[in-house]
Design a protein around this motif. Structure first.
Motif, PDB file in Angstrom:
ATOM      1  N   PHE A  28       0.799  -1.219   0.000  1.00 56.73           N
ATOM      2  CA  PHE A  28       0.000   0.000   0.000  1.00 56.73           C
ATOM      3  C   PHE A  28       0.837   1.278   0.000  1.00 56.73           C
ATOM      4  O   PHE A  28       0.356   2.319  -0.455  1.00 56.73           O
ATOM      5  CB  PHE A  28      -0.959   0.008   1.198  1.00 56.73           C
ATOM      6  N   LEU A  29       2.045   1.244   0.495  1.00 58.31           N
ATOM      7  CA  LEU A  29       2.877   2.441   0.475  1.00 58.31           C
ATOM      8  C   LEU A  29       3.749   2.526  -0.773  1.00 58.31           C
ATOM      9  O   LEU A  29       3.894   3.595  -1.374  1.00 58.31           O
ATOM     10  CB  LEU A  29       3.765   2.507   1.716  1.00 58.31           C
ATOM     11  N   LEU A  30       4.332   1.405  -1.172  1.00 57.14           N
ATOM     12  CA  LEU A  30       5.348   1.463  -2.218  1.00 57.14           C
ATOM     13  C   LEU A  30       4.792   1.342  -3.630  1.00 57.14           C
ATOM     14  O   LEU A  30       5.306   1.981  -4.558  1.00 57.14           O
ATOM     15  CB  LEU A  30       6.401   0.381  -1.977  1.00 57.14           C
ATOM     16  N   VAL A  31       3.769   0.535  -3.839  1.00 57.14           N
ATOM     17  CA  VAL A  31       3.221   0.397  -5.195  1.00 57.14           C
ATOM     18  C   VAL A  31       2.723   1.742  -5.734  1.00 57.14           C
ATOM     19  O   VAL A  31       3.056   2.123  -6.862  1.00 57.14           O
ATOM     20  CB  VAL A  31       2.111  -0.674  -5.228  1.00 57.14           C
ATOM     21  N   PRO A  32       1.945   2.527  -4.964  1.00 56.90           N
ATOM     22  CA  PRO A  32       1.545   3.845  -5.492  1.00 56.90           C
ATOM     23  C   PRO A  32       2.733   4.772  -5.736  1.00 56.90           C
ATOM     24  O   PRO A  32       2.695   5.581  -6.677  1.00 56.90           O
ATOM     25  CB  PRO A  32       0.631   4.401  -4.390  1.00 56.90           C
ATOM     26  N   VAL A  33       3.774   4.684  -4.904  1.00 59.27           N
ATOM     27  CA  VAL A  33       4.964   5.500  -5.132  1.00 59.27           C
ATOM     28  C   VAL A  33       5.599   5.147  -6.476  1.00 59.27           C
ATOM     29  O   VAL A  33       6.023   6.020  -7.240  1.00 59.27           O
ATOM     30  CB  VAL A  33       5.975   5.302  -3.976  1.00 59.27           C
TER      31      VAL A  33
END
Length: 478
Positions: free
Chosen positions: A298-303
């Protein structure tokens, strides 16, 4: 506006966490991490053998997360559990600030703010007073910078290796940084193949330096090897909640968010390239296999995908926003930016003041067994103890050598944890008796829901000495 939205996101997160302080102290491992940190600060010695349990005393054990443990200990020495909560709130709020800042480079400020807060709340499962929280700001910056460099066809910033060094001393998950760098490097390889040998060589050198930089810690290679005891079929993994697979029925909001993200990828026609697609699958696999890696997805994929979203859907991009008229809220914030900064800083500082000077915070007795341990001290109970897993941390903190505790990444292996679990099953009474004799157990501290309580009620020579809604103590007749 980008700075204002990032500050507001962090301030709102800090305020939410202030309301949720009990949840930050729900993990039993917080206790032993602080004790290890306090002992290292007092002795100036990095432990190499176990001195906290009686069942594995003298066995090799390293405090591979020593820097985080020292930070937690310093926070505890400064302001007790309030200080610990303040340190955790600061790390999480900084993570949200950095998320919003990274999103704000490609997306509209309002989207960046909302996205950062939403994704952080979806990852709240891992927001506890433990070492990994200190690495969350690092992993956001590490991932964003590497994929930004890969997307622009630039060499990686070698200054990022300092972040990796910090990560390696803060938490054992630093080997995840190697994998993230490999995915970013793969994008360079796929895009340029051998047409840019100098660029490819720079990425290869960066990748080779990653494990070398990670060796700069008190334990050298042992710190890296210790991370593989979890990945390599650790017997405790299936028995620990955070290591269990994703459970949709337990987290329906996360399931809905997960499905919406996948739906968006499937129907939007978003082109992200093979390397980033493989990273999405990797992050999804980690989350589905082990709930504790919720933040990787949830934190890294959108980044990783923010730039592609902005490029292919201009209506969401910061470039489009720059040409638009500001809406009412944005005009107000930009026209009163000093007020916006002041409110954001006031919220953050107010959280700090409440935590440091407000009422004393304590973990729940579900992990502290406060009254039960007070009784044990009053009665002078000593000798080897058999304890429920969730009381291992508080026993270590209070100087009582444990039977089992949360350090199962290195200790309590070779069938020990499986045997401990089996003693609470329907046919576990004979095995429990064997364990009690083998380890010379004199008393037992069990959680109120421990399945072994009915067995102790039937065991000859054992008496219930204490009970409350959280814990039960049994003593052996002499």
């Amino acid at each position: 506006m980008r700075l204002i939205s990032s500050l507001l996101a962090a301030a709102i997160m800090a305020t939410i966490l202030l309301v949720r302080t009990p949840a930050l102290l729900q993990d039993p491992d917080s206790w032993w991490h602080i004790r290890v940190g306090l002992d290292m600060l007092a002795t100036r010695v990095f432990p190499t053998i176990d001195s906290y349990s009686h069942s594995f005393a003298g066995q090799p054990w390293i405090a591979k997360e020593w820097l985080s443990q020292a930070l937690l200990a310093l926070a505890y020495k400064g302001a007790g559990w309030n200080g610990v909560v303040l340190a955790i709130v600061a790390a999480i709020s900084l993570t949200v600030f950095l998320l919003a800042w990274q999103f704000g480079e490609a997306l509209k400020p309002s989207i960046a703010l909302a996205l950062a807060l939403s994704l952080a709340l979806l990852s709240a499962f891992v927001f506890t007073a433990r070492p990994h929280v200190f690495t969350l700001p690092i992993i956001v910056v590490w991932t964003a910078c590497l994929f930004r460099s890969a997307g622009a066809g630039r060499p990686p910033g070698f200054g990022l290796l300092v972040l990796l060094w910090l990560w390696a001393n803060l938490h054992a998950s630093f080997t995840l940084g190697f994998v993230i760098a490999a995915f970013a490097g793969l994008e360079i390889l796929i895009r340029y193949r051998l047409a840019q040998p100098r660029l490819l060589a720079q990425w290869c050198i960066f990748g080779a330096l990653c494990p070398l930089v990670s060796l700069i810690n008190p334990y050298g290679l042992k710190a890296i090897l210790a991370t593989f005891t979890v990945a390599g079929a650790n017997e405790a993994v299936p028995l620990i909640t955070e290591w269990r697979p994703f459970n949709a029925s337990a987290t329906p909001l996360n399931e809905a968010a997960l499905l919406l993200m996948l739906l968006g990828l499937l129907v939007s026609g978003l082109r992200i390239g093979l390397a980033r697609a493989l990273f999405v699958l990797f992050a999804l696999h980690l989350y589905l296999a082990h709930e504790r890696f919720v933040y990787v997805f949830f934190l890294l994929v959108p980044v990783v995908l923010a730039v592609q979203v902005a490029e292919q859907f201009p209506a969401l991009s910061i470039r489009t926003w720059m040409t638009e008229q500001r809406d009412g809220l944005e005009r107000f914030l930009l026209g009163h930016y000093r007020l916006a900064f002041g409110v954001s800083v006031a919220l953050v500082m107010g959280t700090g003041v409440v935590l440091t000077r407000g009422p004393a915070i304590e973990p729940s007795q579900k992990t502290s067994a406060k009254d039960a341990l007070a009784f044990a001290a009053q009665r002078g109970l000593s000798g080897p103890v058999l304890n429920s897993y969730e009381f291992g941390g508080t026993l270590i903190f209070h100087g009582v050598k444990t039977f089992i505790d949360g350090r199962t990444d290195q200790l309590f292996l070779n069938g020990f944890t499986q045997a401990d679990d089996a003693t609470g099953r329907s046919a576990g009474k004979p095995l429990l008796q064997t364990q009690l004799r083998k380890y010379g157990v004199d008393w037992a501290l069990l959680s109120a829901g421990d399945n072994r309580i009915p067995f102790f009620e039937e065991l000859p020579g054992w008496t219930r000495a204490y009970s409350d809604r959280y814990a039960v103590i049994y003593t052996r007749s002499r």
